[in-house]
Design an enzyme around this catalytic site. Structure first.
Site, PDB file in Angstrom:
ATOM      1  N   HIS A 129       6.911  66.243   0.045  1.00 61.02           N
ATOM      2  CA  HIS A 129       5.487  65.911  -0.070  1.00 61.02           C
ATOM      3  C   HIS A 129       4.640  67.052   0.490  1.00 61.02           C
ATOM      4  O   HIS A 129       3.555  67.326  -0.038  1.00 61.02           O
ATOM      5  CB  HIS A 129       5.175  64.629   0.708  1.00 61.02           C
ATOM      6  CG  HIS A 129       5.586  63.371   0.019  1.00 61.02           C
ATOM      7  ND1 HIS A 129       4.963  62.909  -1.110  1.00 61.02           N
ATOM      8  CD2 HIS A 129       6.560  62.469   0.311  1.00 61.02           C
ATOM      9  CE1 HIS A 129       5.517  61.772  -1.495  1.00 61.02           C
ATOM     10  NE2 HIS A 129       6.495  61.487  -0.654  1.00 61.02           N
ATOM     11  N   ASP A 136       5.104  59.493  -4.664  1.00 61.03           N
ATOM     12  CA  ASP A 136       5.460  58.082  -4.472  1.00 61.03           C
ATOM     13  C   ASP A 136       4.598  57.275  -5.425  1.00 61.03           C
ATOM     14  O   ASP A 136       3.366  57.417  -5.421  1.00 61.03           O
ATOM     15  CB  ASP A 136       5.187  57.639  -3.040  1.00 61.03           C
ATOM     16  CG  ASP A 136       6.077  58.334  -2.019  1.00 61.03           C
ATOM     17  OD1 ASP A 136       7.136  58.850  -2.418  1.00 61.03           O
ATOM     18  OD2 ASP A 136       5.704  58.363  -0.835  1.00 61.03           O
ATOM     19  N   GLU A 193      14.729  55.111  -1.913  1.00 63.58           N
ATOM     20  CA  GLU A 193      13.352  54.655  -2.119  1.00 63.58           C
ATOM     21  C   GLU A 193      13.045  54.613  -3.610  1.00 63.58           C
ATOM     22  O   GLU A 193      12.928  55.676  -4.246  1.00 63.58           O
ATOM     23  CB  GLU A 193      12.366  55.596  -1.416  1.00 63.58           C
ATOM     24  CG  GLU A 193      12.564  55.691   0.095  1.00 63.58           C
ATOM     25  CD  GLU A 193      11.689  56.744   0.743  1.00 63.58           C
ATOM     26  OE1 GLU A 193      11.609  56.732   1.989  1.00 63.58           O
ATOM     27  OE2 GLU A 193      11.102  57.586   0.023  1.00 63.58           O
ATOM     28  N   HIS A 196      10.051  56.908  -4.835  1.00 64.06           N
ATOM     29  CA  HIS A 196       9.963  58.330  -4.493  1.00 64.06           C
ATOM     30  C   HIS A 196      10.715  59.195  -5.505  1.00 64.06           C
ATOM     31  O   HIS A 196      11.906  58.985  -5.752  1.00 64.06           O
ATOM     32  CB  HIS A 196      10.545  58.559  -3.089  1.00 64.06           C
ATOM     33  CG  HIS A 196      10.478  59.988  -2.627  1.00 64.06           C
ATOM     34  ND1 HIS A 196       9.710  60.385  -1.561  1.00 64.06           N
ATOM     35  CD2 HIS A 196      11.076  61.119  -3.084  1.00 64.06           C
ATOM     36  CE1 HIS A 196       9.842  61.690  -1.376  1.00 64.06           C
ATOM     37  NE2 HIS A 196      10.671  62.154  -2.309  1.00 64.06           N
TER      38      HIS A 196
END
Length: 222
Positions: A129, A136, A193, A196
């Site tokens: 990120h 996300d 996740e 993600h």
């Protein structure tokens, strides 16, 4: 005589134009200090925004982004995101982003609360990120309604894993629709996740320290 002068003038003009074009081609694509990030909402025009870290509705339980926060991404990330959105739209879905580029200072705040690699990247190494190479996100309907997913955003449990076989059939189906679109666009999933996704070579990109309010951001990814 006039013909010769005209030919000579045309020759000089052509040479000058060629020299100017060569100079433009030789110039760097970005001036020193220019942000390499673009506003993804200028590339994916129906992108829904729910930037959780600009609110208190996140695992930090506090706002760590300013009101001016945007979904900033590397141009390549934004182009891939558009490719995924273009595939999903005929199926009745839009993309909604929770987080895109994240300043490294915020990464330190997250690490203080949850220093668990796999869920929160070590800020000394940097998160994807922080590089503008991760996003996300989730699905919403074309009119912006939420669709069911296996967990809420930032739920750090096995139920958030891509391989989780529990939950409802609808939640697993939606997770798979999102996964197929993102993989097809060239992203790679984070197995822990469901929300993600990364550029495949994100870790090779530099960690950035770009403010959300930079005037040098906001262009389209051409």
């Amino acid at each position: 005589m006039r013909t010769w002068v005209l030919v000579a003038a045309l020759g000089l003009a052509t040479a000058a134009l060629a020299e100017e074009a060569g100079a433009r081609k030789a110039k760097p694509t970005k001036a020193p200090g220019t942000s390499p990030l673009v506003d993804a909402s200028t590339v994916v025009e129906d992108l829904a925004l729910d930037l959780r870290y600009a609110t208190e509705d996140n695992f930090l339980k506090k706002r760590v982004y300013p009101d001016t926060a945007r979904c900033l991404l590397l141009p390549e990330s934004a182009r891939k995101l558009k490719a995924a959105a273009d595939v999903l739209r005929p199926k009745g879905y839009r993309l909604k982003v929770y987080d895109c580029y994240r300043p490294r200072a915020v990464q330190w705040e997250m690490w203080k609360i949850m220093p668990v690699p796999g869920y929160v990247a070590d800020p000394r190494k940097g998160s994807n990120h922080n590089r503008g190479g991760a996003v996300d996100l989730t699905l919403v309907t074309l009119d912006g309604q939420e669709v069911e997913m296996p967990t809420a955003f930032d739920t750090f449990t096995p139920a958030a894993h891509h391989g989780y076989a529990g939950g409802t059939e609808a939640s697993r189906r939606h997770r798979e629709v999102l996964r197929e679109a993102m993989l097809g666009a060239g992203f790679t999933p984070n197995r822990m996740e469901w929300w993600h996704y990364d550029l495949p070579d994100a870790k090779s990109r530099p960690v950035l320290d770009v403010p959300f309010t930079s005037e040098k951001q906001g262009g389209q990814a051409g």
